[in-house]
Design a protein around this motif. Structure first.
Motif: not given
Lengths: 353, 353
Positions: B53-68, B342-353
């Protein structure tokens, strides 16, 4: 005209000292000197009799004490102001100019000017079948600004939605008319009922509003622009104002919109410019915001001139000037720009011929 | 793997409620449900086993209550977060995907996801001779952002001066390397000594500085960028940060410079974004400031993929990932982005295969 070997009296408007905050009339003082109407032997200088002087918002930045970062030099306190003007050549050592020629370009705020630095930058006036004063406005720097700013920077397409601030000013009134010629929808903002009427009834804008009557510019834009006329938002914003207006416009821009950043007159007299808070919308709406200055386009002046003159002669473009009579009226005219007192392009008549 | 007719346990990370200010780990809660590893009869859905799974800064805006007004939908409180990921297809009703295929695209923060809305947007992974996790970063959305942001938006030329903020992040480290490949001079800013060392020693930046040690960013830029390395100023600024950094960069831009406005991570957790005060320099320096988003370029993904994979295989581009182990580590990993942990691209390993 005086005999060119004699010195003539030369009235001037001199900058008293560097200015901070809003300029006042008293920051500029009338003065008198004398000038010989003859260029120095062997020089390429020209002597000009000044006819029309241009009052332009960018001049405010030349009243600041320079910190070395500005794109143009500061004025020199104790010397006449310098700006665009229309003048008649009364003596010339320059091969491109002869006595009796009309020119436009940088000149002094005085009756007569000796142009010995960079006379090459003067542009000889080819057509006199339009008012000479137009070379301070529609056929001068503001015209070049409007033409290349709109056609080159805005990447406009027929049917697009254009919003212009300071829309009745020297540049705005032209941008609106260029946009209408192309088949765009055009809304403008200005600072009085008289100006709003001009926009709608003289310049052919589709809609206009008085920003001074709008406590909430975002709401005003939504009402006048986005919902009524531009349901999907603004494709092109021609930016003359900056600050709160820019913040409100960003909220009302359409995806892939363009902002031609021409000037920010609301900011020129502030100690510290206002902050603009909505810039993240530049990312999410994929906005292109691009600054430009007229003098990058002067090499294409002939193209612009033919197009615009033709449209003037055919009455397809009109131009409104606010004419102040006499050199002594110039300080008030310049100061008036920042209070929005001018209606249309602010010109000062020094002499009519 | 479980028999596909049975329901399996499905661990999830669920958004507790809309977030204001800085997100906290406790804004996201671990949860459990069950899922049948089979698509509904006759549907075009796919069932994915999530690997990275990818952690990306844009995800922060999806945590806001949308004003449309946002360009992307808000997350739904009580439901798992959604983001880019790399997954293995475990069942498919879609003609483009079959069991065992690897894909990247939008998936849930959970062990398994049923993708029944818009499975067409998933991209099948063609090359597995690079780490699969790379499709969350260098070969995924951040890579597309860096590649088209640099080559298309910045209009770069060999020998130009490039400054990158958040330069060791998922996007910045790539932009710097693309710029070096083209023959540009590259300076980056980051938030720790370790990151600065990475920029200089691993990614080949010409210079880098730790912005957290610089009380005056303008002075820091003058010292590290303008005077020492970029005597005439910055031609290209790749903007990931916004706010004070943008104001300082504007002071140090060169005439006709370009600002690729990619993101403004310094602003995402503020109630009201900071004001940017130096925008008039956009006019005087004729700056083009242009926003863009990766998904406008996905139709050109194959071109990007061939170029970037080739450079990875030839060791001409490197990529640093910050790998968090296990789905349960995802909330801390995401929150860490906004503290620069994070140092570099932040990734989360859920499963390796």
């Amino acid at each position: 005209m005086a005999n060119s070997n004699e010195e003539v009296e030369n009235k001037q408007i001199v900058l008293r000292d560097y200015v901070s905050g809003f300029p006042k009339e008293t920051d500029m003082v009338p003065s008198k000197t004398t000038l010989k109407l003859k260029v120095p032997e062997g020089s390429k200088a020209v002597v000009l009799k000044n006819l029309y002087l241009s009052c332009d918002p960018y001049m405010r930045s030349r009243m600041n004490k320079s910190d070395g970062s500005s794109y143009i030099h500061s004025f020199t306190p104790g010397s006449p102001l310098v700006g665009y003007g229309v003048s008649k050549v009364v003596d010339s050592g320059h091969p491109d100019f002869k006595n009796g020629d009309y020119v436009w370009g940088m000149t002094g705020w005085e009756d007569y000017s000796l142009i010995d630095e960079n006379p090459d930058s003067l542009i000889k006036i080819k057509y006199t079948d339009v008012p000479l004063s137009y070379y301070t406005g529609i056929l001068g720097m503001p015209g070049v600004t409007a033409y290349f700013g709109f056609y080159e920077i805005c990447s406009p397409k027929k049917g697009e939605y254009v919003f212009i601030s300071a829309a009745s000013g020297a540049v705005g009134q032209l941008v609106g008319q260029f946009a209408k010629l192309l088949g765009c929808y055009v809304v403008g903002s200005a600072g009085s009922k008289e100006k709003v009427d001009l926009l709608k009834n003289k310049f052919g804008f589709d809609e206009a509003f008085n920003y001074k009557e709008e406590p909430d510019l975002n709401a005003a834009l939504k009402r006048h622009v986005s919902y009524l006329y531009f349901p999907e938002g603004i494709d092109i914003y021609f930016e003359n104002v900056g600050g709160k207006m820019l913040d409100a416009v960003l909220l009302n821009m359409r995806n892939h919109g363009r902002i031609a950043t021409c000037g920010m007159i609301s900011q020129y007299n502030l100690e510290k410019p206002e902050g603009v808070h909505n810039l993240f919308l530049v990312v999410t709406k994929r906005i292109r915001m691009q600054g430009f200055v007229a003098f990058d386009y002067y090499h294409m002046y002939p193209k612009f001139l033919e197009f615009t003159r033709q449209h003037i002669l055919e009455n397809k473009i009109v131009y409104v000037e606010d004419v102040a009579e006499g050199l002594e009226s110039a300080p008030a005219a310049l100061v008036g720009l920042f209070a929005g007192r001018n209606v249309g392009k602010q010109v000062v008549v020094v002499a009519r011929e």
